[in-house]
Design an enzyme around this catalytic site. Structure first.
Site, short mmCIF file in Angstrom:
data_model
loop_
_atom_site.label_atom_id
_atom_site.label_comp_id
_atom_site.label_asym_id
_atom_site.label_seq_id
_atom_site.Cartn_x
_atom_site.Cartn_y
_atom_site.Cartn_z
N THR A 28 0.86 -1.20 0.00
CA THR A 28 0.00 0.00 0.00
C THR A 28 0.89 1.24 0.00
O THR A 28 1.59 1.50 0.98
CB THR A 28 -0.92 0.03 1.24
OG1 THR A 28 -1.67 -1.18 1.29
CG2 THR A 28 -1.86 1.22 1.17
N LYS A 35 -7.24 2.02 -2.81
CA LYS A 35 -6.82 1.36 -1.56
C LYS A 35 -6.83 2.36 -0.39
O LYS A 35 -7.29 2.04 0.71
CB LYS A 35 -5.43 0.75 -1.76
CG LYS A 35 -4.77 0.20 -0.52
CD LYS A 35 -5.52 -0.97 0.05
CE LYS A 35 -4.97 -1.38 1.41
NZ LYS A 35 -5.84 -2.29 2.13
N LYS A 56 -0.12 4.91 8.72
CA LYS A 56 0.51 5.29 7.44
C LYS A 56 -0.56 5.48 6.36
O LYS A 56 -0.53 6.45 5.60
CB LYS A 56 1.51 4.19 7.06
CG LYS A 56 2.17 4.29 5.71
CD LYS A 56 1.59 3.35 4.65
CE LYS A 56 1.60 1.90 4.99
NZ LYS A 56 1.06 1.03 3.95
#
Ligand code: NAP
Length: 287
Positions: free
Chosen positions: A96, A171, A239
């Site tokens: 990701t 995502k 994150k």
């Protein structure tokens, strides 16, 4: 049948590579900390000497590392992916990251005559083990098609979006919603407990209504018992929230609720919960 490389054997990479090996594919693995290769070699994988050597020796190589910094270093550092790319070699980054990182790697690989697909996954440790991930792909469409046999082993569904960076955008948006849902859920459980309600009753009531979802039912009982065995590390959730907020900023989209949720994850990280499951954010909320 194509030969496959797999770089990055953390929680997700180990499970995904295991499924490829067990499905009978020819797989070569590499991980920065090389001791993590041993269980996969025992299952039948070969071990590569460097990321570059794996890419050069396999038709299609997957990468699954922590964050944009790791993805860039895996690609561009000495002995990295780019060194192994020649015409006909293919790289699929399933980490990701943000759209700019995906685009930077895409251009570098294309410039060397290779093919690149970004394919971040929706789904956590259990879906990775069960081979039921969802791939969110953009980049080289011919590679998307050639990799389908492997994607089908590791996942239950894959999507292709036409523009590079769109896999990352999808995502990040999905995880931003998920991260925000988790903090709201944790606040509800915590408040419920403080007013004297049973947390399991709250989970049961949720199960009957429109806001029910598999995440609340899976994580809820564990959260009420204080069990936070890591499926999705809290540091990675933070994150993803950070990268989603940057995306919002770049597109002039206020993200009030997600911003507040991000602060909860930052505080949880400060308090030492970064390596635990992201549901451990409740520990901070309860305080
Ligand atoms: P993890 O267990 O923390 O594993 C991270 C991997 O990245 C390890 O193999 C690590 O190598 C490697 N790495 C870190 N920095 C590196 C660098 N500079 N160069 C080379 N390798 C490096 O993480 P994970 O849970 O598997 O997650 C991996 C990615 O998938 C992340 O982007 C995460 O956001 C995403 N993701 C995770 C989940 C989940 O539920 N866990 C679900 C969907 C997506 P070492 O072993 O040497 O440290």
């Amino acid at each position: 049948m194509s030969t496959y490389g797999f770089l990055g054997l953390g929680i997700m990479g180990t499970a995904m590579a295991t499924n490829l090996i067990q499905a009978g594919f020819d797989v070569t693995v590499w991980n920065r900390t090389n001791t993590k290769c041993a269980p996969l070699v025992e299952l039948g994988a070969k071990q590569g000497e460097s990321a570059a050597a794996v890419v050069a020796g396999c038709d299609i190589t997957f990468g699954m590392v922590s964050d944009p910094e790791a993805a860039l270093s895996l690609c561009f550092e000495k002995g990295g992916v780019l060194e192994g790319i020649t015409e006909g070699k293919s790289y699929i980054d399933v980490s990701t990251v943000d759209p700019d990182t995906a685009s930077t790697v895409y251009k570098a690989i294309q410039n060397k005559g290779g093919r690149y697909l970004e394919a971040p996954v929706s789904g956590s440790k259990q879906p990775a083990e069960d081979g039921t991930l969802v791939f969110l792909c953009s980049g080289d469409e011919s590679l998307y098609s050639d990799a389908q046999e492997a994607l089908d082993v590791m996942g239950k569904k894959s999507f292709y979006f036409p523009l590079i960076g769109q896999g990352a955008q999808m995502k990040l948006i999905i995880n931003m919603v998920m991260g925000t849902m988790m903090t709201a859920f944790a606040e509800g459980l915590s408040l419920g407990q403080k007013v004297g309600l049973q947390p399991n009753d709250i989970i049961d009531v949720i199960a009957q209504g429109a806001i029910n979802n598999p995440m609340f039912q899976l994580k809820g009982p564990r959260m009420t018992e204080g069990m936070f065995a890591t499926a999705f590390p809290l540091k990675h959730m933070q994150k993803d929230m950070r990268l989603a907020l940057l995306l919002g900023d770049a597109h002039n989209q206020p993200l009030h609720t997600s911003s507040a949720a991000n602060n909860a994850y930052i505080r949880a990280k400060q308090n030492g919960y970064g390596e635990e499951d992201f549901s451990a954010v409740i520990k901070n909320i309860e305080k």
